[in-house]
Design a protein around this motif. Sequence first.
Motif, PDB file in Angstrom:
ATOM      1  N   UNK B   8      10.291 -40.063  86.199  1.00  0.00           N
ATOM      2  CA  UNK B   8      10.638 -39.252  85.029  1.00  0.00           C
ATOM      3  C   UNK B   8      10.849 -40.139  83.806  1.00  0.00           C
ATOM      4  N   UNK B   9      11.569 -41.252  83.987  1.00  0.00           N
ATOM      5  CA  UNK B   9      11.800 -42.180  82.875  1.00  0.00           C
ATOM      6  C   UNK B   9      10.484 -42.784  82.396  1.00  0.00           C
ATOM      7  N   UNK B  10       9.645 -43.182  83.374  1.00  0.00           N
ATOM      8  CA  UNK B  10       8.355 -43.768  83.004  1.00  0.00           C
ATOM      9  C   UNK B  10       7.507 -42.744  82.255  1.00  0.00           C
ATOM     10  N   UNK B  11       7.529 -41.483  82.710  1.00  0.00           N
ATOM     11  CA  UNK B  11       6.770 -40.422  82.061  1.00  0.00           C
ATOM     12  C   UNK B  11       7.212 -40.212  80.619  1.00  0.00           C
ATOM     13  N   UNK B  12       8.535 -40.221  80.421  1.00  0.00           N
ATOM     14  CA  UNK B  12       9.059 -40.070  79.043  1.00  0.00           C
ATOM     15  C   UNK B  12       8.586 -41.200  78.158  1.00  0.00           C
ATOM     16  N   UNK B  13       8.650 -42.426  78.723  1.00  0.00           N
ATOM     17  CA  UNK B  13       8.239 -43.599  77.936  1.00  0.00           C
ATOM     18  C   UNK B  13       6.765 -43.504  77.570  1.00  0.00           C
ATOM     19  N   UNK B  14       5.945 -43.041  78.510  1.00  0.00           N
ATOM     20  CA  UNK B  14       4.505 -42.906  78.228  1.00  0.00           C
ATOM     21  C   UNK B  14       4.285 -41.853  77.143  1.00  0.00           C
ATOM     22  N   UNK B  15       4.990 -40.728  77.259  1.00  0.00           N
ATOM     23  CA  UNK B  15       4.835 -39.667  76.258  1.00  0.00           C
ATOM     24  C   UNK B  15       5.274 -40.124  74.871  1.00  0.00           C
ATOM     25  N   UNK B  16       6.331 -40.941  74.829  1.00  0.00           N
ATOM     26  CA  UNK B  16       6.807 -41.462  73.552  1.00  0.00           C
ATOM     27  C   UNK B  16       5.736 -42.350  72.915  1.00  0.00           C
ATOM     28  N   UNK B  22       0.654 -36.594  77.531  1.00  0.00           N
ATOM     29  CA  UNK B  22      -0.102 -37.648  78.222  1.00  0.00           C
ATOM     30  C   UNK B  22       0.369 -37.774  79.669  1.00  0.00           C
ATOM     31  N   UNK B  23       1.676 -37.594  79.872  1.00  0.00           N
ATOM     32  CA  UNK B  23       2.200 -37.703  81.229  1.00  0.00           C
ATOM     33  C   UNK B  23       3.098 -36.520  81.523  1.00  0.00           C
ATOM     34  N   UNK B  24       3.111 -36.111  82.785  1.00  0.00           N
ATOM     35  CA  UNK B  24       4.048 -35.092  83.237  1.00  0.00           C
ATOM     36  C   UNK B  24       4.767 -35.670  84.429  1.00  0.00           C
ATOM     37  N   UNK B  25       6.091 -35.520  84.469  1.00  0.00           N
ATOM     38  CA  UNK B  25       6.806 -36.188  85.554  1.00  0.00           C
ATOM     39  C   UNK B  25       8.062 -35.435  85.944  1.00  0.00           C
ATOM     40  N   UNK B  26       8.433 -35.565  87.224  1.00  0.00           N
ATOM     41  CA  UNK B  26       9.787 -35.220  87.644  1.00  0.00           C
ATOM     42  C   UNK B  26      10.318 -36.442  88.397  1.00  0.00           C
ATOM     43  N   UNK B  27      11.345 -36.232  89.232  1.00  0.00           N
ATOM     44  CA  UNK B  27      11.960 -37.403  89.841  1.00  0.00           C
ATOM     45  C   UNK B  27      11.130 -38.046  90.942  1.00  0.00           C
ATOM     46  N   UNK B  39      -5.818 -46.594  78.345  1.00  0.00           N
ATOM     47  CA  UNK B  39      -4.786 -47.060  77.402  1.00  0.00           C
ATOM     48  C   UNK B  39      -3.427 -47.141  78.087  1.00  0.00           C
ATOM     49  N   UNK B  40      -3.122 -46.088  78.866  1.00  0.00           N
ATOM     50  CA  UNK B  40      -1.823 -46.062  79.535  1.00  0.00           C
ATOM     51  C   UNK B  40      -1.705 -47.253  80.477  1.00  0.00           C
ATOM     52  N   UNK B  41      -2.790 -47.552  81.228  1.00  0.00           N
ATOM     53  CA  UNK B  41      -2.746 -48.664  82.172  1.00  0.00           C
ATOM     54  C   UNK B  41      -2.557 -49.995  81.456  1.00  0.00           C
ATOM     55  N   UNK B  42      -3.302 -50.178  80.352  1.00  0.00           N
ATOM     56  CA  UNK B  42      -3.145 -51.422  79.580  1.00  0.00           C
ATOM     57  C   UNK B  42      -1.708 -51.581  79.115  1.00  0.00           C
ATOM     58  N   UNK B  43      -1.148 -50.455  78.659  1.00  0.00           N
ATOM     59  CA  UNK B  43       0.226 -50.503  78.162  1.00  0.00           C
ATOM     60  C   UNK B  43       1.196 -50.822  79.305  1.00  0.00           C
TER      61      UNK B  43
END
Lengths: 367, 150
Positions: B8-16, B22-27, B39-43
């Motif tokens: 979830x934290x990683x998903x938020x960071x990706x969306x930011x 770009x990302x959807x996440x739960x726990x 792009x996401x992978x490079x980041x």
Amino acid sequence: MTLKTDHYVINIGPQHPSTHGVFRLRLTLDGEVIIDVEPIFGYLHRGMEKLAESRNYTKNIPLTDRLDYLSSMINNQAYCMAVEDLMKIEVPERAQYIRVIMAELQRISAHLAGVGFFLNDIGAFMTPMLYMFREREKIVELFDMVCGQRLNYNYMRFGGVAMDLPEEFLPALKKLLNEMPGFINEYDQLITTNEIVLARCKGVGVLPRELAINAATAGPVLRGSGIEWDLRKKRPYSVYDRFQFDIPTGENGDTYDRYMVRLEEMRQSVRILKQAVEQLPDGEYIGKAPKLIRPPAGETYTAVEGAKGELGFYVVADGSENAYRWHVRAPSLINLTALREMVIGWKVADLMAIFGSIDIVMGEVDR
Amino acid sequence: MNFRINPATAGEAINREFGTGTAAADDVRLLVDGKRLLEVCRWLKDESPYRLDYLNSLTAVDNKTHFSVVYHLSSLAMGGQLSFKVDLDDRQSPSLPSVTPVWRGADLQEREVFDMFGISFTGHPCLKRLFLWEGFPGYPLRKDWVSRDS
């Protein structure tokens, strides 16, 4: 007079003593120098991942034996851990220790075979290998004692192991553990400072640190390039957090370093085994696991440090008796990713040394 | 030193970083949009605080209605672990950007997925079948694949 030169394409394998099974390398040569290499896989492909989807979970344990058939015990352990993770099965203490003992014995025997075949590849034909197989035989006999098999052990079960250790096992193991450091010193004396070995291996087939990580190599190949990464220590599973041992690493990432890492790892395995025998508790050798294995829907990626590197099982369960998806992260296959960079610029004769030092088993590469 | 990065934290960071959606996440799960995958992978590898420099495993699952490609990542430097999926709804000609330019370790694994599932990876340096021969009928790990023998 000018000589006209042309590039030359040559096939090594699929049947070739140095390809450790049925594997083909298509080399493009400029004289004797390799300028391109294309590995061709699939000669031993048995469709295991498809097969596993049509068999129930228990029937897949013997299938794992046939992945890297030189380290069946570790394959068993990794797969059992994956299903235990899906079903939340507890493994009793004694079973954990027995598993560690088997895995470490298997690691020694796999490294013995790996180093033996490697020396075969660089021209020390058969003699060193027979030294290695002298000790491997003792380990195989120990496995024969616990499960009645000399290869493809099918010894571990969900929740523990199939049988308890027989009475004669521990005395025989202790005897081997006392002798083993002496044997390893003997290999050390015979091989490590041998002039021919040094000339053939030092600085040959260098795998740089960054590439080793980026190409997802694992095990002795990764550690030979100087990266201290061992799942037994970095992500302790089973009871590995209770033992003291070091992670041997190389400096240059050459063929010689990969050999040295394997030799040193055998010493560390003996260290772990001695501690495991000392701490081995009494109790159950298998925990409470249902007769019918039907994990709830879910998925797991469970990895252990195999003899060749990170061996992972990605299992997706859909609530039925069969796995929905059953995938093996095969270290032997992935370690070959950087083969190109390792062999280009070297001569055909060096290819054998470099390829031998990666130490692959085709059963795992092709599955 | 070893820990699981919360999806979830990683998903938020990706969306930011890449914009909402770009990302959807739960726990437990993290889904990444296939269009922004590279792009996401490079980041994730070079710029994110996770420094996921090691691709443990790349594989796919046929969920009958759609394919999922599953990425398991680690950071050898920081010790974190993260896995994410990319869903592919197109069953006729499924395609994703290749992550081989980011992690060389994906090279043979993407070829295996192509071989078994018929998912093509654009930008892969040498995308051909890994184990089966050219001309093999169909993609055997798809659930609707029928063996000629059965």
